[in-house]
Design a protein around this motif. Sequence first.
Motif, PDB file in Angstrom:
ATOM      1  N   LYS A   1     -16.161  -7.039 -13.564  1.00 52.76           N
ATOM      2  CA  LYS A   1     -14.790  -6.548 -13.612  1.00 52.76           C
ATOM      3  C   LYS A   1     -14.464  -5.605 -12.458  1.00 52.76           C
ATOM      4  CE  LYS A   1     -14.458  -7.174 -18.603  1.00 52.76           C
ATOM      5  NZ  LYS A   1     -14.227  -6.551 -19.924  1.00 52.76           N
ATOM      6  N   LEU A   2     -15.395  -5.442 -11.529  1.00 53.52           N
ATOM      7  CA  LEU A   2     -15.123  -4.652 -10.335  1.00 53.52           C
ATOM      8  C   LEU A   2     -14.183  -5.416  -9.407  1.00 53.52           C
ATOM      9  CD1 LEU A   2     -18.730  -3.390  -9.502  1.00 53.52           C
ATOM     10  CD2 LEU A   2     -16.824  -1.967 -10.278  1.00 53.52           C
ATOM     11  N   ALA A   3     -13.339  -4.680  -8.709  1.00 57.06           N
ATOM     12  CA  ALA A   3     -12.477  -5.312  -7.716  1.00 57.06           C
ATOM     13  C   ALA A   3     -13.327  -5.860  -6.574  1.00 57.06           C
ATOM     14  CB  ALA A   3     -11.466  -4.300  -7.186  1.00 57.06           C
ATOM     15  N   GLN A   4     -12.809  -6.854  -5.856  1.00 60.20           N
ATOM     16  CA  GLN A   4     -13.513  -7.392  -4.706  1.00 60.20           C
ATOM     17  C   GLN A   4     -13.632  -6.320  -3.620  1.00 60.20           C
ATOM     18  OE1 GLN A   4     -14.984 -10.521  -4.263  1.00 60.20           O
ATOM     19  NE2 GLN A   4     -14.662 -10.503  -6.484  1.00 60.20           N
ATOM     20  N   PRO A   5     -14.783  -6.250  -2.936  1.00 60.85           N
ATOM     21  CA  PRO A   5     -14.945  -5.210  -1.906  1.00 60.85           C
ATOM     22  C   PRO A   5     -13.894  -5.300  -0.807  1.00 60.85           C
ATOM     23  CG  PRO A   5     -16.731  -6.834  -1.835  1.00 60.85           C
ATOM     24  CD  PRO A   5     -15.995  -7.059  -3.107  1.00 60.85           C
ATOM     25  N   GLU A   6     -13.433  -6.521  -0.470  1.00 57.87           N
ATOM     26  CA  GLU A   6     -12.393  -6.659   0.539  1.00 57.87           C
ATOM     27  C   GLU A   6     -11.084  -6.012   0.093  1.00 57.87           C
ATOM     28  OE1 GLU A   6     -15.442  -9.761   1.181  1.00 57.87           O
ATOM     29  OE2 GLU A   6     -14.299  -9.094  -0.565  1.00 57.87           O
ATOM     30  N   ALA A   7     -10.755  -6.153  -1.198  1.00 56.05           N
ATOM     31  CA  ALA A   7      -9.525  -5.548  -1.710  1.00 56.05           C
ATOM     32  C   ALA A   7      -9.632  -4.024  -1.695  1.00 56.05           C
ATOM     33  CB  ALA A   7      -9.249  -6.047  -3.128  1.00 56.05           C
ATOM     34  N   ILE A   8     -10.816  -3.509  -2.010  1.00 53.25           N
ATOM     35  CA  ILE A   8     -11.021  -2.055  -2.010  1.00 53.25           C
ATOM     36  C   ILE A   8     -10.897  -1.513  -0.586  1.00 53.25           C
ATOM     37  CG2 ILE A   8     -12.670  -0.218  -2.514  1.00 53.25           C
ATOM     38  CD1 ILE A   8     -13.871  -2.138  -4.642  1.00 53.25           C
ATOM     39  N   GLY A   9     -11.563  -2.177   0.362  1.00 53.63           N
ATOM     40  CA  GLY A   9     -11.506  -1.718   1.741  1.00 53.63           C
ATOM     41  C   GLY A   9     -10.106  -1.784   2.321  1.00 53.63           C
ATOM     42  N   THR A  10      -9.376  -2.864   2.017  1.00 49.73           N
ATOM     43  CA  THR A  10      -8.007  -3.007   2.522  1.00 49.73           C
ATOM     44  C   THR A  10      -7.108  -1.900   2.005  1.00 49.73           C
ATOM     45  OG1 THR A  10      -8.234  -5.414   2.703  1.00 49.73           O
ATOM     46  CG2 THR A  10      -5.999  -4.518   2.556  1.00 49.73           C
ATOM     47  N   TYR A  11      -7.177  -1.627   0.703  1.00 46.17           N
ATOM     48  CA  TYR A  11      -6.312  -0.597   0.140  1.00 46.17           C
ATOM     49  C   TYR A  11      -6.710   0.793   0.635  1.00 46.17           C
ATOM     50  CZ  TYR A  11      -3.581   2.031  -3.254  1.00 46.17           C
ATOM     51  OH  TYR A  11      -2.693   2.887  -3.840  1.00 46.17           O
ATOM     52  N   ALA A  12      -8.015   1.034   0.792  1.00 41.10           N
ATOM     53  CA  ALA A  12      -8.458   2.326   1.328  1.00 41.10           C
ATOM     54  C   ALA A  12      -7.897   2.543   2.729  1.00 41.10           C
ATOM     55  CB  ALA A  12      -9.976   2.389   1.339  1.00 41.10           C
ATOM     56  N   ALA A  13      -7.889   1.491   3.544  1.00 38.22           N
ATOM     57  CA  ALA A  13      -7.343   1.596   4.897  1.00 38.22           C
ATOM     58  C   ALA A  13      -5.847   1.859   4.862  1.00 38.22           C
ATOM     59  CB  ALA A  13      -7.643   0.307   5.672  1.00 38.22           C
ATOM     60  N   GLN A  14      -5.134   1.181   3.992  1.00 42.60           N
ATOM     61  CA  GLN A  14      -3.686   1.397   3.870  1.00 42.60           C
ATOM     62  C   GLN A  14      -3.383   2.837   3.462  1.00 42.60           C
ATOM     63  OE1 GLN A  14      -2.744  -1.662   1.041  1.00 42.60           O
ATOM     64  NE2 GLN A  14      -2.555  -3.272   2.606  1.00 42.60           N
ATOM     65  N   ARG A  15      -4.196   3.399   2.609  1.00 47.12           N
ATOM     66  CA  ARG A  15      -3.995   4.797   2.192  1.00 47.12           C
ATOM     67  C   ARG A  15      -4.228   5.743   3.368  1.00 47.12           C
ATOM     68  NH1 ARG A  15      -4.195   6.138  -3.240  1.00 47.12           N
ATOM     69  NH2 ARG A  15      -5.368   8.027  -2.767  1.00 47.12           N
ATOM     70  N   ALA A  16      -5.270   5.470   4.153  1.00 42.34           N
ATOM     71  CA  ALA A  16      -5.539   6.325   5.319  1.00 42.34           C
ATOM     72  C   ALA A  16      -4.408   6.221   6.335  1.00 42.34           C
ATOM     73  CB  ALA A  16      -6.871   5.935   5.944  1.00 42.34           C
ATOM     74  N   LEU A  17      -3.915   5.018   6.575  1.00 47.97           N
ATOM     75  CA  LEU A  17      -2.815   4.826   7.519  1.00 47.97           C
ATOM     76  C   LEU A  17      -1.540   5.523   7.064  1.00 47.97           C
ATOM     77  CD1 LEU A  17      -3.420   1.049   8.288  1.00 47.97           C
ATOM     78  CD2 LEU A  17      -3.712   2.947   9.907  1.00 47.97           C
ATOM     79  N   ALA A  18      -1.304   5.521   5.769  1.00 48.75           N
ATOM     80  CA  ALA A  18      -0.090   6.147   5.231  1.00 48.75           C
ATOM     81  C   ALA A  18      -0.075   7.653   5.458  1.00 48.75           C
ATOM     82  CB  ALA A  18       0.032   5.835   3.742  1.00 48.75           C
ATOM     83  N   ARG A  19      -1.228   8.226   5.724  1.00 47.33           N
ATOM     84  CA  ARG A  19      -1.300   9.670   5.947  1.00 47.33           C
ATOM     85  C   ARG A  19      -0.938  10.052   7.385  1.00 47.33           C
ATOM     86  NH1 ARG A  19      -4.322  13.116   2.662  1.00 47.33           N
ATOM     87  NH2 ARG A  19      -5.086  12.205   0.712  1.00 47.33           N
ATOM     88  N   LEU A  20      -0.951   9.102   8.301  1.00 46.69           N
ATOM     89  CA  LEU A  20      -0.670   9.414   9.705  1.00 46.69           C
ATOM     90  C   LEU A  20       0.791   9.843   9.895  1.00 46.69           C
ATOM     91  CD1 LEU A  20      -2.543   6.468  11.482  1.00 46.69           C
ATOM     92  CD2 LEU A  20      -3.283   8.863  11.309  1.00 46.69           C
ATOM     93  N   ASN A  21       0.973  10.768  10.814  1.00 48.56           N
ATOM     94  CA  ASN A  21       2.314  11.219  11.206  1.00 48.56           C
ATOM     95  C   ASN A  21       3.115  11.751  10.023  1.00 48.56           C
ATOM     96  OD1 ASN A  21       1.846  10.290  13.921  1.00 48.56           O
ATOM     97  ND2 ASN A  21       2.240   8.204  13.172  1.00 48.56           N
TER      98      ASN A  21
END
Length: 338
Positions: A215-235
């Motif tokens: 029932k764990l999320a796919q590692p690709e989905a976790i990595g993608t969302y983590a990156a989107q969160r980091a990008l959202a913090r810029l500027n």
Amino acid sequence: MSEFVFIHTQDQLKQLAQDVLRYAQEKGASDAVVEISEGSGLSVSVRKGNIETIEQNKDKGMGVTVYLGQDRHIRRGNASTSDFSQQALRDTVDAAYNIARFTAEDDCAGLPDADTLEMQPLDLQLCFPWLISAEEAVGIAKRGEAAAFAVDKRITNSEGASVYAQQSHFVVANTRGFMGGYPYSRHTISVAPIAGKGANMQRDDWYSSARDSNKLAQPEAIGTYAAQRALARLNARKLDTRKCPVLFEAPLAAGLLGSFVQAVSGGALYRKSTFLLDSWARQCLRPIFRWLKIPISLVPLGPRHSMKRASKPIGARWSRMVSCKDTFFPLIRRVSWA
């Protein structure tokens, strides 16, 4: 399946618990409670495609609390060991007994009343062993981190990705007739990318955690969302001083709820180490707040029995939360929220 993961079976842990209680009663204890546990797990982490750590653990332990006295004149002593030999168990009981002899009386010490003990706990299906190899775990972590780097060229660095698998079981028993325990598991995949360069760098992370690895999320989905969160913090823009509504995202909101639970827990009230001391019957949260406690619901993460205290589960809906008696809140950390 969980029976084949551990060195000791539940029946063997129960026999050890019976031995400890017998030693305590032979020593002269008024009451005693023992917890025996065993667990194993694997933890790996990678950073920028390279292995950082690989850790495997196999743990076991026994802790016993011995009570001397009755009513409000009770003294207690605690001792623990990781050696399950009979002599080590006896020595640990002796140590707890001797500590209890010289401690001050505590009018809050003692075991739960017999009529509050849960003698027939339900099987909440909390254990799903993940027998993954270190190589497989490293591959999963690399997939998650690679997915984060692939989102945007502004993802320039990484604090790493990790995979954690843990399965354990325990038995709790006391001299008032309670004995019970269960196996449980918890598995996690996490990724923590870094976005930006120089003085304009931001870090964020995301994870998936479940008792059942399927029932764990796919590692690709976790990595993608983590990156989107980091990008959202810029500027990010700075706001001037103002009074305005604040919306907390789910992880932070859960942390605020955890702070409230800790503040009204029995241990914090007993030690007088809470900012809500002497707040009985005072409203602490807004009336619109709704809190549903489901102690025995089968959900993805699953609750945990209040068996660590050997107490029966309590379910309730609170519309106006106030600081409550410690007979309720020590159980809260082991239930699920909806």
